[in-house]
Design a protein around this motif. Structure first.
Motif, PDB file in Angstrom:
ATOM      1  N   GLN A 137      40.594   4.642  97.176  1.00  0.00           N
ATOM      2  CA  GLN A 137      40.506   5.904  96.433  1.00  0.00           C
ATOM      3  C   GLN A 137      39.050   6.271  96.150  1.00  0.00           C
ATOM      4  N   SER A 138      38.252   5.257  95.821  1.00  0.00           N
ATOM      5  CA  SER A 138      36.839   5.502  95.552  1.00  0.00           C
ATOM      6  C   SER A 138      36.132   6.019  96.799  1.00  0.00           C
ATOM      7  N   MET A 139      36.346   5.367  97.932  1.00  0.00           N
ATOM      8  CA  MET A 139      35.708   5.777  99.181  1.00  0.00           C
ATOM      9  C   MET A 139      36.129   7.190  99.577  1.00  0.00           C
ATOM     10  N   TYR A 140      37.421   7.467  99.544  1.00  0.00           N
ATOM     11  CA  TYR A 140      37.927   8.783  99.935  1.00  0.00           C
ATOM     12  C   TYR A 140      37.311   9.871  99.051  1.00  0.00           C
ATOM     13  N   SER A 141      37.304   9.630  97.752  1.00  0.00           N
ATOM     14  CA  SER A 141      36.789  10.632  96.807  1.00  0.00           C
ATOM     15  C   SER A 141      35.296  10.863  96.993  1.00  0.00           C
ATOM     16  N   GLN A 142      34.539   9.780  97.182  1.00  0.00           N
ATOM     17  CA  GLN A 142      33.093   9.928  97.312  1.00  0.00           C
ATOM     18  C   GLN A 142      32.717  10.635  98.615  1.00  0.00           C
ATOM     19  N   LEU A 143      33.407  10.318  99.703  1.00  0.00           N
ATOM     20  CA  LEU A 143      33.127  11.004 100.964  1.00  0.00           C
ATOM     21  C   LEU A 143      33.508  12.480 100.868  1.00  0.00           C
TER      22      LEU A 143
ATOM     23  N   ARG B  44      40.250  14.111 109.322  1.00  0.00           N
ATOM     24  CA  ARG B  44      41.240  15.199 109.373  1.00  0.00           C
ATOM     25  C   ARG B  44      41.835  15.455 107.984  1.00  0.00           C
ATOM     26  N   SER B  45      42.157  14.372 107.270  1.00  0.00           N
ATOM     27  CA  SER B  45      42.698  14.527 105.909  1.00  0.00           C
ATOM     28  C   SER B  45      41.649  15.124 104.974  1.00  0.00           C
ATOM     29  N   LEU B  46      40.412  14.678 105.103  1.00  0.00           N
ATOM     30  CA  LEU B  46      39.341  15.201 104.255  1.00  0.00           C
ATOM     31  C   LEU B  46      39.131  16.687 104.515  1.00  0.00           C
ATOM     32  N   CYS B  47      39.146  17.089 105.782  1.00  0.00           N
ATOM     33  CA  CYS B  47      38.980  18.505 106.110  1.00  0.00           C
ATOM     34  C   CYS B  47      40.152  19.337 105.589  1.00  0.00           C
ATOM     35  N   ARG B  48      41.343  18.780 105.639  1.00  0.00           N
ATOM     36  CA  ARG B  48      42.504  19.504 105.111  1.00  0.00           C
ATOM     37  C   ARG B  48      42.347  19.747 103.608  1.00  0.00           C
TER      38      ARG B  48
ATOM     39  N   ASP C 156      44.582  15.732  98.094  1.00  0.00           N
ATOM     40  CA  ASP C 156      45.916  15.257  98.454  1.00  0.00           C
ATOM     41  C   ASP C 156      46.275  14.024  97.621  1.00  0.00           C
ATOM     42  N   PRO C 157      47.359  14.089  96.836  1.00  0.00           N
ATOM     43  CA  PRO C 157      47.742  12.921  96.013  1.00  0.00           C
ATOM     44  C   PRO C 157      48.158  11.709  96.833  1.00  0.00           C
ATOM     45  N   ALA C 158      48.408  11.889  98.127  1.00  0.00           N
ATOM     46  CA  ALA C 158      48.739  10.740  98.959  1.00  0.00           C
ATOM     47  C   ALA C 158      47.542   9.810  99.127  1.00  0.00           C
ATOM     48  N   HIS C 159      46.338  10.345  98.940  1.00  0.00           N
ATOM     49  CA  HIS C 159      45.125   9.544  99.117  1.00  0.00           C
ATOM     50  C   HIS C 159      44.517   9.094  97.786  1.00  0.00           C
ATOM     51  N   VAL C 160      44.607   9.918  96.760  1.00  0.00           N
ATOM     52  CA  VAL C 160      44.012   9.576  95.459  1.00  0.00           C
ATOM     53  C   VAL C 160      45.028   9.879  94.369  1.00  0.00           C
TER      54      VAL C 160
ATOM     55  N   VAL D 171      39.918  10.286  88.362  1.00  0.00           N
ATOM     56  CA  VAL D 171      39.189  10.595  89.593  1.00  0.00           C
ATOM     57  C   VAL D 171      39.609  11.960  90.118  1.00  0.00           C
ATOM     58  N   ARG D 172      40.901  12.260  90.098  1.00  0.00           N
ATOM     59  CA  ARG D 172      41.391  13.552  90.586  1.00  0.00           C
ATOM     60  C   ARG D 172      40.775  14.698  89.790  1.00  0.00           C
ATOM     61  N   GLU D 173      40.707  14.532  88.477  1.00  0.00           N
ATOM     62  CA  GLU D 173      40.128  15.587  87.639  1.00  0.00           C
ATOM     63  C   GLU D 173      38.644  15.781  87.942  1.00  0.00           C
ATOM     64  N   ALA D 174      37.912  14.665  88.120  1.00  0.00           N
ATOM     65  CA  ALA D 174      36.475  14.769  88.398  1.00  0.00           C
ATOM     66  C   ALA D 174      36.225  15.402  89.764  1.00  0.00           C
ATOM     67  N   VAL D 175      37.022  15.003  90.763  1.00  0.00           N
ATOM     68  CA  VAL D 175      36.849  15.558  92.109  1.00  0.00           C
ATOM     69  C   VAL D 175      37.216  17.037  92.137  1.00  0.00           C
ATOM     70  N   SER D 176      38.209  17.440  91.334  1.00  0.00           N
ATOM     71  CA  SER D 176      38.625  18.848  91.318  1.00  0.00           C
ATOM     72  C   SER D 176      37.503  19.758  90.831  1.00  0.00           C
ATOM     73  N   ARG D 177      36.601  19.197  90.012  1.00  0.00           N
ATOM     74  CA  ARG D 177      35.455  20.006  89.554  1.00  0.00           C
ATOM     75  C   ARG D 177      34.448  20.249  90.681  1.00  0.00           C
ATOM     76  N   VAL D 178      34.454  19.360  91.672  1.00  0.00           N
ATOM     77  CA  VAL D 178      33.603  19.537  92.848  1.00  0.00           C
ATOM     78  C   VAL D 178      34.327  20.375  93.909  1.00  0.00           C
ATOM     79  N   LEU D 179      35.578  20.021  94.133  1.00  0.00           N
ATOM     80  CA  LEU D 179      36.421  20.716  95.113  1.00  0.00           C
ATOM     81  C   LEU D 179      37.103  21.881  94.391  1.00  0.00           C
TER      82      LEU D 179
END
Length: 610
Positions: A204-210, A243-247, A255-259, A264-272
């Motif tokens: 989850q950390s790797m996916y979110s940071q990338l 492909r998942s990251l681009c989606r 995508d909740p399937a990855h994180v 973390v979801r809340e913090a990433v949503s502020r970026v995305l």
């Protein structure tokens, strides 16, 4: 890059650069002051008193040098276990032990517990604060921009006495020094939210940071991780999941399937924060190309350098990094360990083979064992030399005395003096001490093995194949014959339709490794027949990721993980052997003739006498 290419530093960096100039110009005075401070602060320490350093002699540097022995972790372990089990008396330090820092356990042994104190975080932060002022002299345009640094933590454990035990970087990332850092400082401006860095789940950390790094790609001027191996693992993760990251970027939603982690979801949503199909298309256009050569500047076009450690065991990843980086400089910025932070690279854009670290004299009291005069196992206090007394070209083992209470502790790193900054020496990292393969009288160290493997692997280039990673194992003999060296190789590419030709090339690689090893090894193979033919076992793609996953499951830190260059019989060998695709042996003995000039290597002979 030569130091003549320096840029006039901004006013904000001048104070840090003046500090470096002052402490290196007065290294002898600073070191004596540091030792006095350590002894004064820890005057009540049981360990010092046990060795006769008390009363008037308690803060006397000369008495310290006369009375305190040179030690290893095994010497200190009984006292360390007392602290771990709840003894709060001042065993090592006059200050309370705040936590234990765990070593990576992958450089040559089991994880170790290093007691530390709260104030040590200030010293580590000081060293970090010097990096950007130094870098700013060589690379313009980093102010006001971001770094895509992939940083990870390991879940904490507790000792029986209730103290936290965790890797040094996990400690730092959880500290106020990291969490409350000023965001207007370019060194502290990262694309990764703190919540993603502190997520204990590595996937989850790797996916979110990338994902955050890709979304903010236009703001990125530097990319990196701690070790080269960790950054390459991130790029391979990206290769698998782009492909998942681009989606997610196209949809503007994670995508909740990855994180699944809520914070973390809340913090990433502020970026995305919004859908961005155009950005997703640009990233897809790069990732779907047949070659990922130069993928770093293709995805992050403003990147000026890649910040990862590529010295020591990490040097074997340089070709892979060069492939991905498209010619960007590879920067090894600092030299540190769980026991102590040591120094920095004052010429950060130098070639990776020329990296040298300047030890900062305020970090600890540094002494050195000259390897020309001391034995591998025992060291006398008379063998030690001070920081300012080391000699150009000599190799030394680093010995430290720290504020938290390690006294004349052997770090196990072998360093070579390559130059000086004022009075402070600059060191090239040579190797970890005593990480070797040995079956008989021969001793093959990490540097020698790496050189032999690197040279042999070039035989694969004509087949479009390359060495992705490797480790080794000394398989002891039995009734079937003498023991032999086993190399586990994971390959990239290669034309499998030409497998008979590639098999012959792999046998040539076996021979090339043997020809490059020291004369004692070759004598054992060709003359004494005490060593059997070297074997290369080709393992499936992803095997070294599985090796890392196993290490993480056993408590290693993602940040500190280094693929072991030598493994012992047990779970790691079982894991490797379960994924072997093919096996190859040297078809002949290596050349060996006593005294023949072709096989004389002065360095090898010095360390491997017949």
């Amino acid at each position: 890059m030569p130091e003549a290419g320096k840029i006039t530093p901004p006013e904000a960096h001048l104070k840090a650069l003046e500090f470096i100039e002052h402490v290196t110009a007065n290294a002898d005075v600073v070191q004596r002051r540091v030792l006095g401070e350590i002894l004064g602060q820890n005057a009540a320490a049981e360990y010092l008193r046990r060795h006769g350093l008390s009363g008037r002699a308690g803060a006397d540097p000369d008495a310290f040098k006369r009375l305190i022995p040179v030690v290893t972790y095994e010497d200190l372990q009984p006292d360390i276990l007392r602290v771990a089990h709840g003894d709060t008396s001042p065993i090592f330090s006059g200050r309370p032990i705040s936590e234990f820092l765990t070593s990576s356990g992958t450089s040559g042994g089991e994880r170790k517990l290093m007691p530390t104190i709260e104030e040590e975080l200030d010293r580590r932060s000081l060293l970090y604060s010097l990096l950007m002022p130094v870098m700013g002299q060589f690379v313009p345009g980093v102010d006001g921009r971001k770094g895509m640094y992939l940083l990870f933590v390991k879940a904490e454990t507790q000792t029986p006495g209730g103290l936290v035990a965790r890797p040094v970087l996990t400690s730092y990332y959880n500290s106020r020094h990291f969490l409350d850092r000023p965001r207007d400082d370019p060194f502290n401006s990262y694309t990764s939210p703190n919540e993603a860095v502190l997520c204990p789940d590595p996937y989850q950390s790797m996916y979110s940071q990338l994902l955050c790094g890709l979304v903010q790609r236009d703001e990125v001027v530097r990319v990196g991780a701690v070790f080269a191996s960790g950054f390459i693992r991130a790029l391979r993760f990206l290769e698998k999941h782009w492909r998942s990251l681009c989606r997610d970027i196209r949809d503007g939603e994670l995508d909740p399937a990855h994180v699944t982690d809520g914070g973390v979801r809340e913090a990433v949503s502020r970026v995305l924060c919004r859908p961005d199909p155009d950005l997703a298309l640009r990233i897809e256009a790069e990732c779907q190309q047949s070659s990922w050569k130069g993928i770093i500047p293709r995805l992050w076009p403003g990147t000026k350098y890649v910040d990862v450690i590529v010295t020591g065991a990490m040097a074997q990843y340089i070709p892979t990094l060069e492939f991905y980086s498209g010619g960007l400089p590879l920067v090894s910025a600092m030299y540190a360990s769980s026991e102590c932070y040591f120094g920095i690279n004052l010429n950060p854009l130098c070639d990776p083979s020329d990296v040298a670290y300047t030890l900062i004299p305020t970090m600890a009291y540094f002494e050195f064992l000259d390897l020309q005069h001391s034995s591998n196992d025992k060291a006398d206090v008379d063998d030690l030399v001070d920081l300012v007394d080391v000699k150009l070209g000599h190799e030394y083992e680093l010995v430290v005395t720290t504020y938290p209470g390690l006294y004349r502790y052997r770090i196990g790193d072998v360093l070579r003096v390559s130059g000086f900054k004022n009075k402070a020496p600059q060191f090239k990292f040579v190797r970890r001490k005593n990480v070797v393969l040995s079956l008989d009288a021969e001793k093959t160290d990490e540097v020698e093995l790496q050189g032999a493997v690197g040279a042999a692997a070039r035989n694969l280039e004509q087949f479009g194949a390359a060495l992705a990673d490797y480790t080794s194992y000394a398989e002891t003999g039995g009734s079937s014959g003498p023991g032999h060296y086993v190399l586990y190789w994971e390959l990239l590419g290669g034309d499998r339709d030409r497998s008979p030709v590639l098999a012959a090339a792999m046998e040539d690689c076996c021979m090339a490794v043997e020809e490059a090893l020291n004369s004692v090894y070759r004598q054992g193979r060709a003359c004494d027949q005490s060593i059997g033919p070297l074997e290369i076992r080709e393992v499936e793609k992803g095997t070294f990721d599985k090796l890392m996953d196993y290490a993480l499951s056993q408590g290693a830190s993602f940040n500190q993980y280094k693929a072991p260059r030598c493994v012992q019989a047990g779970p790691l060998v079982e894991l490797l052997d379960a994924r072997v695709k093919a096996s190859y042996f040297s078809p002949n003995c290596p050349n060996w003739r006593p005294g023949h000039k072709q096989w004389t290597n002065n360095h090898d002979e010095d360390h491997n006498p017949v």
